[in-house]
Write a protein that holds these residues in place. Structure first.
Motif, PDB file in Angstrom:
ATOM      1  N   ASN A 122     -11.443  -4.059   5.489  1.00 15.23           N
ATOM      2  CA  ASN A 122     -10.420  -3.928   4.474  1.00 15.23           C
ATOM      3  C   ASN A 122     -10.616  -5.022   3.307  1.00 15.23           C
ATOM      4  O   ASN A 122     -10.459  -6.291   3.256  1.00 15.23           O
ATOM      5  CB  ASN A 122      -8.935  -4.407   4.925  1.00 15.23           C
ATOM      6  CG  ASN A 122      -8.735  -3.449   5.864  1.00 15.23           C
ATOM      7  OD1 ASN A 122      -8.814  -2.385   6.216  1.00 15.23           O
ATOM      8  ND2 ASN A 122      -8.243  -4.017   7.126  1.00 15.23           N
ATOM      9  N   TYR A 123     -11.542  -4.268   2.291  1.00 17.75           N
ATOM     10  CA  TYR A 123     -11.750  -5.193   1.149  1.00 17.75           C
ATOM     11  C   TYR A 123     -10.485  -5.669   0.329  1.00 17.75           C
ATOM     12  O   TYR A 123     -10.283  -6.730  -0.175  1.00 17.75           O
ATOM     13  CB  TYR A 123     -12.789  -4.493  -0.036  1.00 17.75           C
ATOM     14  CG  TYR A 123     -13.991  -4.175   0.788  1.00 17.75           C
ATOM     15  CD1 TYR A 123     -15.074  -4.904   0.563  1.00 17.75           C
ATOM     16  CD2 TYR A 123     -14.186  -2.989   1.370  1.00 17.75           C
ATOM     17  CE1 TYR A 123     -16.354  -4.744   1.098  1.00 17.75           C
ATOM     18  CE2 TYR A 123     -15.489  -2.581   1.863  1.00 17.75           C
ATOM     19  CZ  TYR A 123     -16.494  -3.713   1.905  1.00 17.75           C
ATOM     20  OH  TYR A 123     -17.836  -3.391   2.485  1.00 17.75           O
ATOM     21  N   SER A 124      -9.528  -4.588   0.537  1.00 16.79           N
ATOM     22  CA  SER A 124      -8.191  -4.662  -0.104  1.00 16.79           C
ATOM     23  C   SER A 124      -7.371  -3.801   0.497  1.00 16.79           C
ATOM     24  O   SER A 124      -7.724  -3.088   1.446  1.00 16.79           O
ATOM     25  CB  SER A 124      -8.222  -4.759  -1.766  1.00 16.79           C
ATOM     26  OG  SER A 124      -8.533  -3.221  -1.781  1.00 16.79           O
ATOM     27  N   GLN A 125      -6.005  -3.799   0.040  1.00 16.41           N
ATOM     28  CA  GLN A 125      -5.192  -2.682   0.483  1.00 16.41           C
ATOM     29  C   GLN A 125      -5.283  -1.540   0.177  1.00 16.41           C
ATOM     30  O   GLN A 125      -5.006  -0.290   0.980  1.00 16.41           O
ATOM     31  CB  GLN A 125      -3.682  -3.131  -0.041  1.00 16.41           C
ATOM     32  CG  GLN A 125      -3.183  -4.595   0.544  1.00 16.41           C
ATOM     33  CD  GLN A 125      -1.536  -4.802   0.011  1.00 16.41           C
ATOM     34  OE1 GLN A 125      -1.536  -4.458  -1.201  1.00 16.41           O
ATOM     35  NE2 GLN A 125      -0.695  -5.045   0.777  1.00 16.41           N
ATOM     36  N   SER A 155     -11.965   3.821  -1.555  1.00 19.43           N
ATOM     37  CA  SER A 155     -11.286   3.275  -2.578  1.00 19.43           C
ATOM     38  C   SER A 155     -10.295   3.806  -3.563  1.00 19.43           C
ATOM     39  O   SER A 155     -10.751   4.974  -3.884  1.00 19.43           O
ATOM     40  CB  SER A 155     -12.448   2.763  -3.328  1.00 19.43           C
ATOM     41  OG  SER A 155     -12.127   1.568  -4.268  1.00 19.43           O
ATOM     42  N   ASP A 186       0.804  -1.282   0.044  1.00 20.31           N
ATOM     43  CA  ASP A 186      -0.088   0.053  -0.059  1.00 20.31           C
ATOM     44  C   ASP A 186       0.882   1.515   0.045  1.00 20.31           C
ATOM     45  O   ASP A 186       0.238   2.291   0.259  1.00 20.31           O
ATOM     46  CB  ASP A 186      -1.013   0.085   1.250  1.00 20.31           C
ATOM     47  CG  ASP A 186      -0.323  -0.113   2.526  1.00 20.31           C
ATOM     48  OD1 ASP A 186       1.208  -0.323   2.408  1.00 20.31           O
ATOM     49  OD2 ASP A 186      -0.834  -0.019   3.615  1.00 20.31           O
ATOM     50  N   LYS A 200      -7.753   2.943  -7.202  1.00 14.66           N
ATOM     51  CA  LYS A 200      -6.932   2.231  -7.813  1.00 14.66           C
ATOM     52  C   LYS A 200      -5.886   3.082  -8.413  1.00 14.66           C
ATOM     53  O   LYS A 200      -5.970   4.047  -9.207  1.00 14.66           O
ATOM     54  CB  LYS A 200      -7.907   1.936  -9.109  1.00 14.66           C
ATOM     55  CG  LYS A 200      -9.101   0.895  -8.729  1.00 14.66           C
ATOM     56  CD  LYS A 200      -9.861   0.399  -9.929  1.00 14.66           C
ATOM     57  CE  LYS A 200     -11.030  -0.518  -9.311  1.00 14.66           C
ATOM     58  NZ  LYS A 200     -11.853  -0.766 -10.663  1.00 14.66           N
ATOM     59  N   GLN A 247      -8.770  -0.448  -0.257  1.00  9.93           N
ATOM     60  CA  GLN A 247     -10.343  -0.357  -0.249  1.00  9.93           C
ATOM     61  C   GLN A 247     -10.684  -0.626   1.148  1.00  9.93           C
ATOM     62  O   GLN A 247     -10.725  -1.848   1.516  1.00  9.93           O
ATOM     63  CB  GLN A 247     -11.058  -1.006  -1.359  1.00  9.93           C
ATOM     64  CG  GLN A 247     -12.459  -0.698  -1.539  1.00  9.93           C
ATOM     65  CD  GLN A 247     -13.320  -1.550  -2.512  1.00  9.93           C
ATOM     66  OE1 GLN A 247     -13.564  -2.753  -2.436  1.00  9.93           O
ATOM     67  NE2 GLN A 247     -13.623  -0.835  -3.718  1.00  9.93           N
ATOM     68  N   ASN A 248     -11.291   0.169   1.800  1.00 14.74           N
ATOM     69  CA  ASN A 248     -12.006  -0.108   3.179  1.00 14.74           C
ATOM     70  C   ASN A 248     -13.238   0.479   3.521  1.00 14.74           C
ATOM     71  O   ASN A 248     -13.375   1.670   3.108  1.00 14.74           O
ATOM     72  CB  ASN A 248     -10.602  -0.125   4.118  1.00 14.74           C
ATOM     73  CG  ASN A 248     -10.263   1.552   4.497  1.00 14.74           C
ATOM     74  OD1 ASN A 248     -10.928   2.456   4.478  1.00 14.74           O
ATOM     75  ND2 ASN A 248      -9.065   1.693   3.799  1.00 14.74           N
ATOM     76  N   LYS A 301      -8.744  -9.253   7.249  1.00 18.93           N
ATOM     77  CA  LYS A 301      -9.663  -8.730   6.600  1.00 18.93           C
ATOM     78  C   LYS A 301     -10.438  -7.509   7.347  1.00 18.93           C
ATOM     79  O   LYS A 301     -11.098  -6.242   6.808  1.00 18.93           O
ATOM     80  CB  LYS A 301     -10.805  -9.160   5.969  1.00 18.93           C
ATOM     81  CG  LYS A 301     -10.253 -10.257   4.797  1.00 18.93           C
ATOM     82  CD  LYS A 301     -10.430  -9.292   3.592  1.00 18.93           C
ATOM     83  CE  LYS A 301     -10.290  -9.966   2.348  1.00 18.93           C
ATOM     84  NZ  LYS A 301      -9.987  -8.945   1.130  1.00 18.93           N
TER      85      LYS A 301
END
Length: 929
Positions: A625-628, A681, A132, A683, A630-631, A584
């Motif tokens: 934490n959906y991903s590094q 979120s 991240d 990208k 997105q939370n 997560k």
């Protein structure tokens, strides 16, 4: 005219975009593989840069098959960079022709561990992504000579810098900026980005910094902040660099500033100085005087909304005109065999400000409707000195301490003259005042914080303690002369003179200590136990003397306005929290028990105040934490605010003769609830970000003003407790990059719903304030050709008053802004800025349309362009004005005030060092195994 100029800006950028779009029609693709195993390298970072100067064009990551693709690349020569953790970085020279697709086939990377006897020298990749965190190498982001770090940040994908210097990365606000891992002028992230030269930067590192507590315990508590670390070039590790410049112009304007930086490995020195009369300030000049004894309290009676004319957030459009002199220094080092981080910074400033204002106040309390016009002129001078020190010492592997003392001094002087005229709606006069006042105040503030940290052998088992001490002493001497005229049915019936001097003293001493113990339950969860004690001892004295006519001395003590008060406020408690840290999600919940006691003695009236409150203060936090990148985060916090000494003392304050106040010894503490729901979120590769936040606040026993209208149409305010106040605010932000058009678009929306309660002449009233503020921001950047930034923002406001419909208002502020920078031949740079602010729905005379056009042209010369000659113009149309509207519970106040107007400057800036600029395509990366 203004609309035409903005239209030309948009049209010009549109033509540039369309011409670029027509040229970009080639696709480049390839696959990244290990040279030995022939396995694909998933998520390898691939960048494409211009061959002429290595400036970054685009970057992406290889997919699960090691495949990557760049679309819409114009014909020409480029450099392709491929990087992957543990592998030697790779650069390829490529030539793009007219073929629709350029396939590079398999691109093989060598494992760095296989290069045991080989030295590999290569260009650094423009962008390196690791989890991240993201790292930008500076040689790929071109800036003009004499640019500062802020200018470089604006060119990096996903980073935005607003006009005030506030930084966001993929929609998240940056709260800390470090230089080589060390703090730079503690507490002000803009000091580094606005002062350090861009050509000294080696790389910019962006990361999410965990809280001190999380780094200490090893368990993530969900409290993280976005931080930037500025790493300087190797040739600056032992060097002196900076710049110095001055400018002079009409009418009598000047602007001088400079900075010198010395780096000797871990040892860093920085000195910053300014001298100007164009409303520029480097350091925070907040008032440190304290006569209220602390304690806080919400106060104020309802919500105030303020929208100003011009560009509000910029120094050049600040209220009044200031002449500023300031000097500051920062020193950092690593001592004691690299076990101790030492940082200190000091600054001194001297700011003189001239203010004028005209206001129109509509008082709309039922049965007491009147209007008031006011005019004022004031001169003030603020002189401050501040010193901050941080010592962070690692005594052993398991024990450390952090000591942070701070000291500040302040000397203020002010003189003002004002006149007011109060009339009924039909124009019949009721009273008028003419006031002259002056004051001289001094304040000393000293604070100490000591943090002790101890780790045990078992991971997660820790104990820590924070001990603080605070001291504030404030002194003030003032005078006030007011001539009051009173009318009955429009006929002058009374002329009253108020001629007084006052002396005020305030002394506050505070002490606090807490102990926090954490005990792990599992590898990913722990219990936290805490206990705390805080004590605040305050004394406040205000002595008012009337003029003695026979001898002309101010020796008649006015007992009605004189007051002396001592208080002791103590609160103590303890609690526990449970924390769970999974892959997560993170979760914590807990509570604390608090007992608060206030003992006060009014020595002037020989009365005592005693209050005691016992409270349970729960808290909770959940982050998924959906991903590094997105939370979803939810927090719930509770807190209390005690009324201040000023709010508790039943003593009349007539310093503002038309808005008098008196305290209330029966006030209770306020119990606050705060809820936050946040979704984030981003990208990184596509430069897309989405941020949404909903905040709700409600309170029990809120402190608001009980406003009474005196027969003279003057207001008397008294703080009281009410229930029913709540506020809900929402923010949505969505941004995305259009790489093939060298552009970025950002949409944002802020909305608020505020339910306020207050009393107006004994009647309980509810005021609902709604706000709605959409905005759009468009940027276009073509390196060394043109930069364009366009902004449109509308602020809509609606106020609904339950018992007084005359206070219902709708007003709008519309702001349009266009900034253009042209990079011309012969090392010439031209900059223009057009800001157009429209105010609607206000009182007659305050519905303004303010166009502000600024422009400058610079010529760079001498070796490495280290010298700059610049001609600049501010407010070319000479239209700048300051306008604001304040809507409170019972009043609407429209105000105009002086701002800095048209001026022209010619200036010269010289860079003290420009090493590393010439040729070579920037730093190289060397790997020796």
């Amino acid at each position: 005219m203004i609309n035409k100029l903005i239209y030309i800006f948009v049209l010009t950028s549109g033509l540039l975009l369309s011409s670029q779009a027509r040229a970009q029609n080639v696709t480049i693709e390839g696959t990244v593989m290990d040279s030995s195993s022939k396995k694909t390298l998933i998520s390898a970072t691939v960048s494409i840069a211009k061959a002429t100067d290595s400036s970054l064009l685009n970057f992406t990551r290889a997919d699960e098959d090691g495949f990557f693709r760049f679309k819409n690349i114009a014909p020409g020569k480029y450099l392709l960079s491929v990087s992957y953790v543990g592998y030697a970085p790779l650069w390829l020279g490529i030539k793009v022709g007219a073929t629709p697709t350029l396939s590079l086939g398999n691109i093989y990377m060598m494992d760095a561990s296989s290069l045991s006897d080989v030295t590999v020298t290569a260009r650094r990749p423009p962008v390196v992504i690791n989890g991240d965190s993201i790292e930008f190498n500076s040689e790929n982001f071109k800036t003009v000579p004499n640019a500062v770090v802020e200018d470089m940040l604006k060119k990096m994908p996903g980073i935005e810098v607003d006009k005030a210097g506030a930084i966001t990365v993929n929609g998240k606000s940056v709260t800390k900026v470090y230089v080589n891992g060390k703090e730079f002028f503690t507490g002000d992230p803009k000091m580094a980005t606005k002062n350090l030269p861009a050509d000294a930067v080696d790389k910019i590192q962006v990361y999410d910094r965990k809280s001190d507590q999380a780094m200490f315990t090893g368990i993530d508590d969900g409290n993280e902040e976005t931080a930037i670390n500025i790493k300087t070039k190797k040739d600056r590790k032992q060097s002196t660099f900076g710049k110095i410049g001055s400018a002079f112009g009409t009418p009598g304007r000047f602007d001088g500033q400079g900075n010198v930086n010395r780096i000797n490995n871990d040892e860093q020195y920085s000195f910053i100085g300014t001298a100007n009369n164009v409303n520029k300030q480097n350091f925070n000049n907040g008032d440190i005087t304290n006569f209220s004894g602390g304690g806080g309290g919400r106060g104020g009676g309802g919500m105030t909304i303020n929208f100003s004319g011009g560009d509000g957030g910029t120094d050049a459009n600040a209220r009044g005109v200031a002449e500023t002199y300031s000097l500051g220094g920062n020193y950092s080092n690593v001592l004691n065999d690299k076990k101790m981080d030492f940082n200190t910074n000091a600054n001194a400033s001297d700011v003189s400000r001239y203010n004028t204002s005209n206001s129109f106040t509509q008082n709309l309390i039922p049965g007491n409707i009147f209007n008031r016009t006011s005019n004022s002129i004031s001169n003030s001078r603020n002189q401050q000195q501040r010193l901050n020190v941080t010592i962070d010492n690692k005594v052993s592997e398991t024990f450390s301490y952090k000591y942070t003392p701070s000291f500040s001094q302040q000397h203020n002087t002010s003189n003002s003259e004002s006149t007011t005229n109060t009339t009924l709606p039909d124009g019949t006069p009721t009273n008028g005042t003419a006031t002259k006042s002056s004051s001289v105040s001094d304040a000393t503030n000293f604070n100490n914080t000591l943090l002790l940290r101890k780790k045990f052998e078992k991971k997660g088992r820790t104990i820590s303690s924070t001990i603080t001490q605070g001291y504030n002493e404030s002194l003030s001497n003032g005078s006030q002369f007011t001539d009051q005229l009173f009318y009955t049915k429009g006929v002058l019936t009374k002329d009253s003179i108020l001629d007084q001097q006052n002396k005020r003293t305030g002394l506050t001493q505070s002490y606090s200590a807490n102990v926090v113990y954490t005990e792990p339950i599992t590898k990913k969860s722990l219990l936290e136990f805490n206990a705390y004690l805080n004590q605040n001892n305050s004394s406040s004295s205000k002595r008012v003397f009337d003029k003695n006519g026979p001898n002309g001395q101010y020796d008649l003590l006015n007992t009605r306005l004189t007051n002396e008060f001592n208080s002791e406020y103590t609160y103590a408690g303890g609690g526990m929290n449970y924390r769970l840290n999974q892959k997560k999600y993170n979760f914590s919940t807990g509570f604390s028990l608090q007992n608060a006691m206030l003992n006060g003695v009014n020595t002037s009236t020989s009365t005592k105040i005693k209050q005691e409150f016992k409270d349970i203060l729960p808290s909770a936090m959940f982050q998924y934490n959906y991903s590094q990148t997105q939370n979803l985060n939810f927090t719930y916090r509770t807190s209390t605010n005690q009324p201040s000494l000023t709010q508790l003392q039943p003593v009349l304050d007539q310093s503002n003769i038309n808005n008098q106040s008196i305290g209330n010894p029966n006030l209770k503490r306020t119990y606050n609830h705060n809820l936050n729901l946040r979704f984030f979120s981003t990208k990184i590769l596509s430069q897309r970000n989405f941020f949404a936040l909903i905040n709700a606040q409600f309170a029990n026993n809120s402190i608001v003003n009980y406003d009474s209208i005196l027969p003279t149409r003057q207001t008397l305010s008294k703080p009281v407790n009410v229930n029913g106040i709540y506020r809900v605010n929402a923010t949505v932000n969505y941004g995305f990059g259009v790489k093939k058009l060298y552009s970025r678009i950002n949409f944002s929306l802020n909305a608020g719903y505020n339910n306020n309660v207050n009393y107006a002449n004994g009647v309980l009233n509810t005021i609902i304030i709604k706000s709605f503020a959409p905005s759009i921001n468009y940027t276009f950047s073509l390196d060394e050709v043109i930069d364009i930034n366009l902004v449109a923002r509308h602020n809509y406001n609606n106020t609904n008053n339950a018992i007084n419909k005359a206070l219902n208002t709708n007003y709008v502020t519309r702001i349009y802004n266009a900034d253009v920078i042209n990079y011309l031949p012969f090392n010439i740079v031209m900059s223009q800025s057009m800001n157009y602010t429209i105010n609607e729905g206000r009182a007659a005379g305050f519905n303004t349309a303010v166009p502000i056009w600024n422009a400058s042209i610079s010529k760079f010369f001498m070796k490495n362009k280290r010298a700059e000659l610049k001609i600049s113009a501010f407010d070319i149309l000479n239209k700048n004005v300051g306008v604001s509207r304040n809507v409170s519970a019972n009043q609407i106040v429209d105000q105009s005030y002086n701002v800095i107007n048209q001026y022209f400057l010619i200036g010269f800036t010289y860079s003290l060092q420009k090493s590393g600029l010439a040729g070579g395509g920037g730093p190289k990366m060397t790997i020796r195994m």
